[in-house]
Design a protein around this motif. Structure first.
Motif, mmCIF file in Angstrom:
data_model
loop_
_atom_site.group_PDB
_atom_site.id
_atom_site.type_symbol
_atom_site.label_atom_id
_atom_site.label_comp_id
_atom_site.label_asym_id
_atom_site.label_seq_id
_atom_site.Cartn_x
_atom_site.Cartn_y
_atom_site.Cartn_z
ATOM 1 N N ARG A 40 4.452 15.359 13.290
ATOM 2 C CA ARG A 40 5.357 14.206 13.200
ATOM 3 C C ARG A 40 4.610 12.886 13.316
ATOM 4 N NH1 ARG A 40 9.397 13.884 18.060
ATOM 5 N NH2 ARG A 40 9.991 15.919 17.231
ATOM 6 N N THR A 41 3.637 12.827 14.229
ATOM 7 C CA THR A 41 2.968 11.555 14.528
ATOM 8 C C THR A 41 1.646 11.376 13.794
ATOM 9 O OG1 THR A 41 1.932 12.565 16.492
ATOM 10 C CG2 THR A 41 4.031 11.442 16.820
ATOM 11 N N SER A 42 1.285 12.336 12.955
ATOM 12 C CA SER A 42 -0.035 12.300 12.324
ATOM 13 C C SER A 42 -0.236 11.058 11.451
ATOM 14 C CB SER A 42 -0.260 13.571 11.496
ATOM 15 O OG SER A 42 0.747 13.713 10.506
ATOM 16 N N LEU A 43 0.817 10.623 10.771
ATOM 17 C CA LEU A 43 0.652 9.473 9.882
ATOM 18 C C LEU A 43 0.480 8.175 10.657
ATOM 19 C CD1 LEU A 43 0.498 9.030 6.834
ATOM 20 C CD2 LEU A 43 2.914 8.391 6.873
ATOM 21 N N GLY A 44 0.867 8.168 11.939
ATOM 22 C CA GLY A 44 0.700 6.967 12.740
ATOM 23 C C GLY A 44 -0.751 6.559 12.876
ATOM 24 N N VAL A 45 -1.654 7.538 13.105
ATOM 25 C CA VAL A 45 -3.075 7.212 13.229
ATOM 26 C C VAL A 45 -3.760 7.189 11.869
ATOM 27 C CG1 VAL A 45 -3.226 8.156 15.552
ATOM 28 C CG2 VAL A 45 -3.713 9.642 13.609
ATOM 29 N N ALA A 46 -3.086 7.723 10.844
ATOM 30 C CA ALA A 46 -3.679 7.730 9.501
ATOM 31 C C ALA A 46 -3.103 6.621 8.629
ATOM 32 C CB ALA A 46 -3.444 9.089 8.840
ATOM 33 N N ASP A 49 -5.670 4.512 6.692
ATOM 34 C CA ASP A 49 -6.269 5.362 5.650
ATOM 35 C C ASP A 49 -5.272 5.601 4.518
ATOM 36 O OD1 ASP A 49 -8.930 6.791 7.030
ATOM 37 O OD2 ASP A 49 -7.401 6.147 8.448
ATOM 38 N N ALA A 50 -3.978 5.755 4.866
ATOM 39 C CA ALA A 50 -2.955 5.989 3.840
ATOM 40 C C ALA A 50 -2.795 4.778 2.939
ATOM 41 C CB ALA A 50 -1.627 6.337 4.511
ATOM 42 N N VAL A 51 -2.878 3.566 3.518
ATOM 43 C CA VAL A 51 -2.782 2.347 2.712
ATOM 44 C C VAL A 51 -3.890 2.318 1.667
ATOM 45 C CG1 VAL A 51 -3.051 -0.159 2.787
ATOM 46 C CG2 VAL A 51 -1.572 0.969 4.453
ATOM 47 N N GLU A 52 -5.102 2.690 2.085
ATOM 48 C CA GLU A 52 -6.235 2.691 1.150
ATOM 49 C C GLU A 52 -6.135 3.839 0.143
ATOM 50 O OE1 GLU A 52 -9.645 2.887 3.635
ATOM 51 O OE2 GLU A 52 -9.399 0.860 4.453
ATOM 52 N N ARG A 53 -5.736 5.024 0.605
ATOM 53 C CA ARG A 53 -5.693 6.199 -0.271
ATOM 54 C C ARG A 53 -4.652 6.034 -1.369
ATOM 55 N NH1 ARG A 53 -7.507 11.479 0.009
ATOM 56 N NH2 ARG A 53 -6.244 13.074 -1.027
ATOM 57 N N PHE A 54 -3.478 5.528 -1.002
ATOM 58 C CA PHE A 54 -2.387 5.419 -1.967
ATOM 59 C C PHE A 54 -2.206 4.006 -2.507
ATOM 60 C CE2 PHE A 54 -1.224 8.989 0.883
ATOM 61 C CZ PHE A 54 -1.242 10.016 -0.054
ATOM 62 N N ASP A 55 -2.986 3.046 -1.983
ATOM 63 C CA ASP A 55 -2.955 1.655 -2.432
ATOM 64 C C ASP A 55 -1.529 1.099 -2.392
ATOM 65 O OD1 ASP A 55 -3.864 -0.775 -3.376
ATOM 66 O OD2 ASP A 55 -3.714 -0.185 -5.486
ATOM 67 N N HIS A 173 -11.737 10.540 10.575
ATOM 68 C CA HIS A 173 -12.799 9.591 10.254
ATOM 69 C C HIS A 173 -14.159 10.271 10.076
ATOM 70 C CE1 HIS A 173 -10.222 6.133 10.616
ATOM 71 N NE2 HIS A 173 -9.791 6.549 11.790
ATOM 72 N N LEU A 174 -14.319 11.467 10.654
ATOM 73 C CA LEU A 174 -15.595 12.173 10.505
ATOM 74 C C LEU A 174 -15.618 13.081 9.276
ATOM 75 C CD1 LEU A 174 -16.366 13.195 14.212
ATOM 76 C CD2 LEU A 174 -17.523 11.451 12.838
ATOM 77 N N ALA A 175 -14.516 13.820 9.061
ATOM 78 C CA ALA A 175 -14.502 14.812 7.976
ATOM 79 C C ALA A 175 -13.695 14.371 6.768
ATOM 80 C CB ALA A 175 -13.948 16.141 8.509
ATOM 81 N N GLY A 176 -12.873 13.333 6.926
ATOM 82 C CA GLY A 176 -12.113 12.853 5.786
ATOM 83 C C GLY A 176 -10.676 13.335 5.763
ATOM 84 N N TRP A 177 -9.903 12.736 4.860
ATOM 85 C CA TRP A 177 -8.459 12.974 4.751
ATOM 86 C C TRP A 177 -8.141 14.444 4.485
ATOM 87 C CZ3 TRP A 177 -4.170 9.571 4.852
ATOM 88 C CH2 TRP A 177 -2.971 10.105 4.359
ATOM 89 N N THR A 178 -8.753 15.031 3.453
ATOM 90 C CA THR A 178 -8.397 16.394 3.031
ATOM 91 C C THR A 178 -8.679 17.413 4.128
ATOM 92 O OG1 THR A 178 -8.789 15.857 0.698
ATOM 93 C CG2 THR A 178 -8.819 18.186 1.314
#
Length: 456
Positions: A40-46, A49-55, A173-178
């Motif tokens: 549920r809260t995963s997107l809060g810290v991402a 990164d989501a702004v950059e990934r999906f522009d 931040h170490l291994a990336g989004w995927t």
């Protein structure tokens, strides 16, 4: 209940087995809820990164969480009805698999369409989890211990927020989004397997509850109970602003607007969880000991949360670390405070309607949060269009200030539904004395007790 506290009609041997197995059933289902909170809260810290990934802009980013929480809120009543029919085991395991599939889809998504579908799956799976675990608590533990275990369920579940704030952020931040979101999917599958193996819907020897006929009649009965609405508004007014902060806007507010490092922001979000874990057992014990004064606890927590928001938003410039720490601590109390709403659902409705009633109450905080998250995003974009820097403190002030309106609606809802609930209780022979009268009686009892001790 017998004098020994054993439910009538259950053989002593099976009751012993139930008492021994209850911690296992609760523990495994609780792990599944921790994983659900992590999803549920995963997107809060991402979020960054989501702004950059999906522009995308802040408003579009907020719609990711709005879609997820809207699905969660919209499915609470249907999931409650399914829970009363199918039981907790199927819903928790199925919910874990839905959330795992959503995270796997998000791991490889690069366009908005699949990302929205992923958030729908996560919201749907999450909707089945918490109310199902609360039903297990009500079925497997004695009634006098249910408020405490309800609080513990909500609080231990927030370890998922800690996992999102620290380990997930590190992996991201170490291994990336995927890699981060594939790992999240794998954790969800493991949770589903654990529930399927270890969880059972009711203790051995316990009679199966009656299966509701149709859907309209059970829902009408629950919605017609004033205590259900008192639980709804109690849940809403204490929880919604905490959800807004934790699910999406807290991390950007702390790092961009307040100028804190990601490590400091993660520590503050963790402090939020610690505060909730410390406050929860206290609220649970007080709820069990003073059931006629639960609404006063709700109102006190709501006022404290509003004052904490005001202190941070009116402070000139970025707030000092001690004020931010105090702010997140007070917000943390809102989580366990919202669980008082579930106690209203439990004590106001028949046991075979508990899933539906809990679902209705759970709609309160999350439906309010859906609207609030979207409003914050829209106001942030409007502030930026008016000349404020994106995600700056000047942009966040009016955005978070808009939360005053749903807070006011929630307080009024508590007061109105409390009056109706007390009227229904009085008709049933339970009269709630005014608080001043109860305090005066308590002082008088204490004084008489002191006289007896001094004369002895």
């Amino acid at each position: 209940m017998t004098r020994a506290g054993r439910p009538r009609g259950r053989p002593p041997a099976s009751w012993g087995r139930a008492a021994a197995r209850a911690p296992v059933v609760w523990g495994v289902s609780l792990v599944a809820y921790v994983v659900a909170v992590l999803h549920r809260t995963s997107l809060g810290v991402a979020g960054v990164d989501a702004v950059e990934r999906f522009d995308v802009t802040a408003t579009v980013l907020s719609t990711f969480v709005v879609v997820q929480v809207a699905v969660y809120a919209a499915l609470q009543v249907p999931m409650g009805l399914l829970l009363d029919r199918l039981g907790s085991r199927r819903l928790v395991a199925g919910g874990a698999l839905l959330m795992a599939s959503g995270q796997l889809l998000l791991a490889f998504a690069t366009d908005l369409g699949p990302a929205y579908v992923a958030r729908v799956l996560i919201g749907a799976g999450d909707a089945a989890t918490f109310i199902s675990v609360l039903r297990l608590v009500a079925v497997w533990f004695p009634a006098r211990r249910v408020p405490l275990y309800t609080q513990l369920t909500g609080l231990v579940g927030q370890l998922g927020q800690v996992a999102a704030a620290i380990p997930l952020a590190g992996v991201l931040h170490l291994a990336g989004w995927t890699s981060a979101f594939v790992g999240m999917g794998a954790v969800g599958v493991l949770a589903a397997v654990g529930v399927a193996v270890a969880v059972r819907d009711r203790p051995p020897g316990a009679e199966a509850p009656p299966v509701p006929r149709g859907l309209a009649a059970p829902l009408r009965e629950v919605l017609g109970t004033p205590g259900t609405w008192l639980g709804f508004w109690s849940h809403a007014v204490t929880q919604f602003s905490t959800t807004v902060f934790v699910l999406l806007w807290g991390f950007p507010f702390l790092t961009v607007a307040q100028g804190r490092t990601p490590a400091e922001a993660g520590t503050l979000l963790t402090l939020n969880v610690v505060a909730a874990m410390l406050a929860g057992p206290v609220i649970g014990v007080l709820t069990g000991r003073h059931p006629l004064r639960r609404s006063w606890m709700v109102l006190a927590i709501a006022v404290a949360v509003a004052m904490a928001w005001a202190a941070v938003l009116v402070h000139p410039g970025p707030s000092p670390l001690w004020l931010l720490a105090l702010f997140v601590v007070v917000l943390g109390v809102g989580g366990p405070g919202s669980a008082i709403g579930f106690d209203y659902a439990r004590t106001s409705n028949a046991s075979h309607r508990l899933g539906t009633a809990t679902g209705v109450v759970n709609v309160g905080g999350f439906s309010t949060a859906v609207v609030s998250i979207l409003v914050v995003g829209v106001v942030l974009d409007l502030a930026e269009a008016g000349g404020a820097v994106a995600l700056s403190l000047d942009a966040f002030r009016p955005a978070f200030g808009a939360l005053a309106l749903p807070w006011l609606v929630g307080v009024v809802g508590v007061l109105v539904s409390r009056r109706r609930t007390r009227r229904a209780m009085a008709a049933a022979g339970v009269v709630v004395p005014p608080l001043r009268e109860a305090l005066a009686r308590r002082r008088g009892t204490g004084a008489r007790s002191g006289l007896r001790r001094s004369s002895g």
